[in-house]
Design a protein around this motif. Structure first.
Motif: not given
Ligand SMILES: [Zn+2]
Length: 228
Positions: A87, A91, A106, A136, A171
């Protein structure tokens, strides 16, 4: 109780593991079914059902007791860290290489994280020179699952104003992210906080630009650390 092989949708299993990991926090505390239900937007009965399945599978991914809540087993933790790595790398890739705006990365990563191969993951990591943080400000777990603890606290924990560094921003709220970005409140930015109160926080970042007033509920999305 007999152990049985359960055929579960991988994507939803991954989302459970990730939610338990996130809600458990750095100390990996047990997570209640109701907290999970809220996070995943699923009825409590379905949560119980799924947790029982995950706890009863051949190599259990969670340890679950109805009264005490749930936590990840070592296997579940490994899997959760793998998904979190996917993830956060995605991002970073979307943000840095594909020029996605911060508030859009996100949702896109949520979709892609379940499907990328190990090869693809490694390629992204190499392309980005093995980044430690996502856009983030959240730590990206290393290949072996190691992740340093971040020393930061929610903005809402401070009692007096002062100067801080923005450590990370949640996020989860695209509209808020856009607003924070417009005011220069991004990871690593210097932040001036004046007169925090029960109701609101007044923030300024960078040049003495216009202030951003955030309610206490929204201010919790910003994590800060002291200036080094
Ligand atoms: Zn995220």
């Amino acid at each position: 109780m007999t152990t049985r092989r359960v055929n579960l949708n991988t994507e939803s299993v991954d989302n459970y593991l990730k939610a338990i990991f996130t809600l458990g926090g750095p100390d990996e505390e047990r997570v209640t079914s109701s907290a999970l239900a809220e996070r995943l937007g699923v009825a409590p009965a379905s949560i119980t059902n799924m947790l029982q399945k995950l706890a009863a599978s051949l190599s259990p991914l969670v340890e679950y007791e109805r009264r005490r809540g749930v936590r990840l087993s070592p296997a579940g933790r490994r899997r959760a860290l793998e998904i979190v790595r996917h993830h956060r790398l995605l991002e970073a890739f979307l943000y840095e290489v594909l020029d996605y705006p911060i508030e859009e990365v996100h949702d896109e990563a949520e979709r892609l994280e379940h499907f990328i191969s190990e090869r693809f993951e490694e390629r992204i990591a190499t392309k980005l020179r093995h980044p430690n943080f996502d856009p983030h400000g959240h730590c990206i777990p290393a290949m072996d699952g190691k992740m340093p603890k971040q020393v930061s606290k929610p903005l809402t924990d401070i009692e007096e104003g002062g100067k801080f560094l923005v450590d990370s921003v949640s996020d989860h709220d695209a509209i808020l992210l856009k607003q924070l970005k417009a005011h220069g409140i991004t990871p690593g930015a210097r932040l001036q906080v004046t007169s925090p109160s029960q109701e609101e926080f007044v923030l300024r970042a960078g040049s003495p630009s216009k202030a951003l007033r955030l309610s206490r509920a929204l201010a919790g999305a910003v994590r800060i650390r002291s200036e080094d």
